[in-house]
Design a protein around this motif. Structure first.
Motif, mmCIF file in Angstrom:
data_model
loop_
_atom_site.group_PDB
_atom_site.id
_atom_site.type_symbol
_atom_site.label_atom_id
_atom_site.label_comp_id
_atom_site.label_asym_id
_atom_site.label_seq_id
_atom_site.Cartn_x
_atom_site.Cartn_y
_atom_site.Cartn_z
ATOM 1 N N TYR A 1 11.111 6.446 -25.387
ATOM 2 C CA TYR A 1 10.123 5.677 -24.629
ATOM 3 C C TYR A 1 8.745 5.740 -25.290
ATOM 4 O O TYR A 1 8.044 4.718 -25.400
ATOM 5 N N LEU A 2 8.344 6.928 -25.740
ATOM 6 C CA LEU A 2 7.021 7.089 -26.341
ATOM 7 C C LEU A 2 6.939 6.482 -27.726
ATOM 8 O O LEU A 2 5.868 6.071 -28.173
ATOM 9 N N GLY A 3 8.079 6.437 -28.417
ATOM 10 C CA GLY A 3 8.082 5.899 -29.781
ATOM 11 C C GLY A 3 7.809 6.985 -30.813
ATOM 12 O O GLY A 3 7.340 8.079 -30.481
ATOM 13 N N LEU A 4 8.107 6.681 -32.066
ATOM 14 C CA LEU A 4 7.899 7.642 -33.145
ATOM 15 C C LEU A 4 6.433 7.649 -33.564
ATOM 16 O O LEU A 4 5.813 6.594 -33.672
ATOM 17 N N PRO A 5 5.854 8.812 -33.818
ATOM 18 C CA PRO A 5 4.398 8.927 -33.966
ATOM 19 C C PRO A 5 3.843 8.613 -35.357
ATOM 20 O O PRO A 5 2.630 8.442 -35.498
ATOM 21 N N PHE A 6 4.693 8.550 -36.385
ATOM 22 C CA PHE A 6 4.179 8.428 -37.751
ATOM 23 C C PHE A 6 4.502 7.056 -38.352
ATOM 24 O O PHE A 6 5.391 6.339 -37.878
ATOM 25 N N CYS B 1 -3.017 17.907 -27.358
ATOM 26 C CA CYS B 1 -3.325 17.796 -28.782
ATOM 27 C C CYS B 1 -2.249 17.041 -29.556
ATOM 28 O O CYS B 1 -2.301 16.971 -30.780
ATOM 29 N N SER B 2 -1.281 16.502 -28.861
ATOM 30 C CA SER B 2 -0.148 15.848 -29.514
ATOM 31 C C SER B 2 -0.531 14.460 -30.020
ATOM 32 O O SER B 2 -1.579 13.921 -29.645
ATOM 33 N N PRO B 3 0.321 13.851 -30.847
ATOM 34 C CA PRO B 3 0.047 12.478 -31.315
ATOM 35 C C PRO B 3 -0.052 11.481 -30.164
ATOM 36 O O PRO B 3 -0.641 10.413 -30.318
ATOM 37 N N TYR B 4 0.538 11.808 -29.033
ATOM 38 C CA TYR B 4 0.536 10.890 -27.891
ATOM 39 C C TYR B 4 -0.614 11.159 -26.937
ATOM 40 O O TYR B 4 -0.812 10.410 -25.980
ATOM 41 N N ASN B 5 -1.341 12.265 -27.176
ATOM 42 C CA ASN B 5 -2.359 12.735 -26.239
ATOM 43 C C ASN B 5 -1.711 12.905 -24.865
ATOM 44 O O ASN B 5 -0.509 13.082 -24.766
ATOM 45 N N MET B 6 -2.486 12.879 -23.806
ATOM 46 C CA MET B 6 -1.904 13.032 -22.472
ATOM 47 C C MET B 6 -1.678 11.649 -21.880
ATOM 48 O O MET B 6 -2.594 10.844 -21.776
ATOM 49 N N ASN B 7 -0.428 11.346 -21.522
ATOM 50 C CA ASN B 7 -0.100 10.085 -20.871
ATOM 51 C C ASN B 7 0.713 10.363 -19.615
ATOM 52 O O ASN B 7 1.028 11.510 -19.308
ATOM 53 N N LEU B 8 1.069 9.318 -18.906
ATOM 54 C CA LEU B 8 1.754 9.487 -17.622
ATOM 55 C C LEU B 8 3.104 10.178 -17.767
ATOM 56 O O LEU B 8 3.512 10.954 -16.903
ATOM 57 N N VAL B 9 3.805 9.895 -18.864
ATOM 58 C CA VAL B 9 5.123 10.504 -19.060
ATOM 59 C C VAL B 9 4.987 12.009 -19.271
ATOM 60 O O VAL B 9 5.698 12.809 -18.641
ATOM 61 N N LEU B 10 4.081 12.403 -20.163
ATOM 62 C CA LEU B 10 3.875 13.832 -20.412
ATOM 63 C C LEU B 10 3.295 14.524 -19.178
ATOM 64 O O LEU B 10 3.605 15.684 -18.896
ATOM 65 N N LEU B 11 2.447 13.794 -18.455
ATOM 66 C CA LEU B 11 1.879 14.340 -17.218
ATOM 67 C C LEU B 11 2.994 14.605 -16.197
ATOM 68 O O LEU B 11 2.974 15.620 -15.491
ATOM 69 N N ALA B 12 3.978 13.699 -16.155
ATOM 70 C CA ALA B 12 5.112 13.882 -15.246
ATOM 71 C C ALA B 12 5.930 15.114 -15.642
ATOM 72 O O ALA B 12 6.381 15.877 -14.776
ATOM 73 N N TRP B 13 6.103 15.319 -16.958
ATOM 74 C CA TRP B 13 6.820 16.504 -17.436
ATOM 75 C C TRP B 13 6.097 17.785 -17.014
ATOM 76 O O TRP B 13 6.724 18.720 -16.499
ATOM 77 N N LEU B 14 4.806 17.808 -17.241
ATOM 78 C CA LEU B 14 4.029 19.004 -16.896
ATOM 79 C C LEU B 14 4.037 19.269 -15.389
ATOM 80 O O LEU B 14 4.128 20.418 -14.953
ATOM 81 N N LEU C 1 18.493 18.320 -19.765
ATOM 82 C CA LEU C 1 17.126 18.371 -20.282
ATOM 83 C C LEU C 1 17.042 17.786 -21.689
ATOM 84 O O LEU C 1 16.046 17.138 -22.045
ATOM 85 N N MET C 2 18.079 17.980 -22.503
ATOM 86 C CA MET C 2 18.111 17.401 -23.841
ATOM 87 C C MET C 2 18.104 15.876 -23.753
ATOM 88 O O MET C 2 17.359 15.195 -24.473
ATOM 89 N N VAL C 3 18.924 15.337 -22.857
ATOM 90 C CA VAL C 3 18.996 13.877 -22.679
ATOM 91 C C VAL C 3 17.650 13.332 -22.212
ATOM 92 O O VAL C 3 17.156 12.319 -22.730
ATOM 93 N N LEU C 4 17.027 14.011 -21.245
ATOM 94 C CA LEU C 4 15.718 13.561 -20.745
ATOM 95 C C LEU C 4 14.661 13.624 -21.842
ATOM 96 O O LEU C 4 13.797 12.744 -21.938
ATOM 97 N N GLY C 5 14.732 14.666 -22.685
ATOM 98 C CA GLY C 5 13.783 14.786 -23.788
ATOM 99 C C GLY C 5 13.948 13.670 -24.804
ATOM 100 O O GLY C 5 12.959 13.090 -25.286
ATOM 101 N N ILE C 6 15.189 13.338 -25.134
ATOM 102 C CA ILE C 6 15.460 12.258 -26.091
ATOM 103 C C ILE C 6 15.012 10.914 -25.524
ATOM 104 O O ILE C 6 14.409 10.094 -26.236
#
Length: 333
Positions: A126-131, A212-225, A116-121
């Motif tokens: 993939y999403l990129g750094l938000p700032f 509410c994240s910097p990435y809002n809801m996208n396909l990657v986060l939707l897949a996680w959920l 899970l750590m590897v998948l999170g990294i």
């Protein structure tokens, strides 16, 4: 023989002199304040709701880990005499399962968390750094790794809880005659249903925070959920079906004892017919028939927990689906 309580992963990290719960609450508040200050000083976009839910929520999860680690220990003491005749076997079962669930002390648990750590990294890459500022991004990555490690322990706990209840349901509970409503059975189900409600609340918090994240809801986060959406309802289904299986095992244990008496009595009749033996045989068969007719019904607690879990999960899924269809900005912090 008294079984020694096995400390959870995060209990081991905190010095004994520090109040465990207060430590995590203070750490949560300080982390949130520092993150707000950093974003303010570097003129970066702030995400109030996201920071509040993720930092405040995740950093207080170890409190719940400890609560359920102790509940698991208390449950073991209640069921010890029912499932095991040998103290050493009972203690070995508790130690092995407690370490696997709460202490992250087995190869399987470590591999699951590592995966899970590897998948999170990889997701972060993939999403990129938000700032915009490099220093802020470095601090954000460090904070993410710490908070994410705490969060994914909950996934390991849930998965291992499933496995533990399944293994428990394979054992034969030796309860008193006709004691299918034994308090220990209710405690097993209640612990798992409580955890199902907590899991549902955590999942709901994740849905809101991702929106509410910097990435809002996208396909990657939707897949996680979507991949973890099964856990809350899975906990309820697991608790209901496997606790019922345990009760059926108890009934089977008692019917086997009656069967042996019926067989013994029948052999007596084969040698010499006696009215008393015939009456005894008939009584034993009546007892067995009554055992088999016993209906295992859902209790009120089970229904209430089911309703809570279903409602929270439904609301979470509705929010996820709406955001997944492209309705953005509604929950932006």
């Amino acid at each position: 023989m008294e079984t020694t309580y096995i400390e959870s992963t995060f209990e081991k990290l905190i010095p004994n002199k520090l109040p465990y719960n207060i430590f995590w609450v203070i750490l949560s508040v300080l982390t949130y304040c520092i993150s707000e200050l950093i974003l303010f000083l570097f003129h970066e976009d702030r995400y109030f709701v996201f920071q509040l839910l993720i930092i405040g929520g995740v950093l207080t999860w170890p409190i719940f880990y400890r609560i359920y680690s102790k509940k698991f220990y208390d449950l073991f003491k209640d069921i010890k005499a029912i499932f095991w005749e040998n103290d050493n076997d009972a203690n070995e079962w508790y130690v092995n399962n407690s370490k696997r669930i709460f202490a992250l002390n087995t190869i399987v648990s470590k591999l699951l968390v590592l995966l899970l750590m590897v998948l999170g990294i990889l997701t972060l890459i993939y999403l990129g750094l938000p700032f915009n500022n490099t220093s802020v991004n470095v601090m954000a990555v460090i904070g993410f790794l710490v908070i994410y490690f705490i969060a994914i322990n909950s996934v390991n706990i849930m998965v291992q809880m499933f496995i533990t209840l399944y293994k428990l349901s394979e054992l034969v509970p030796k309860v008193g005659f006709y004691r299918y409503s034994h308090p220990a059975f209710l405690k097993i189900k209640k612990l798992y249903l409580e955890f199902g409600v907590v899991t549902s609340i955590i999942y709901f918090g994740l849905v809101l925070s991702f929106n509410c994240s910097p990435y809002n809801m996208n396909l990657v986060l939707l897949a996680w959920l979507s991949s973890i959406a099964i856990l809350p309802l899975g906990m309820y289904v697991c608790a209901s079906l496997l606790s019922k299986k345990i009760i059926l095992k108890a009934r089977e244990y008692q019917t086997d004892k009656i069967d042996s008496k019926i067989e013994s009595q029948y052999k007596k009749l084969e040698k010499e017919a006696d009215m008393d033996d015939i009456i005894k045989l008939k009584n034993y068969m009546d007892i067995k028939n009554n055992l088999l007719k016993y209906q295992i019904t859902q209790n009120k607690i089970n229904s209430i927990f089911a309703l809570i879990i279903a409602f929270i999960s439904l609301v979470s899924q509705i929010i996820t689906i709406i955001k997944g269809l492209g309705i953005k900005g509604v929950f932006r912090g």
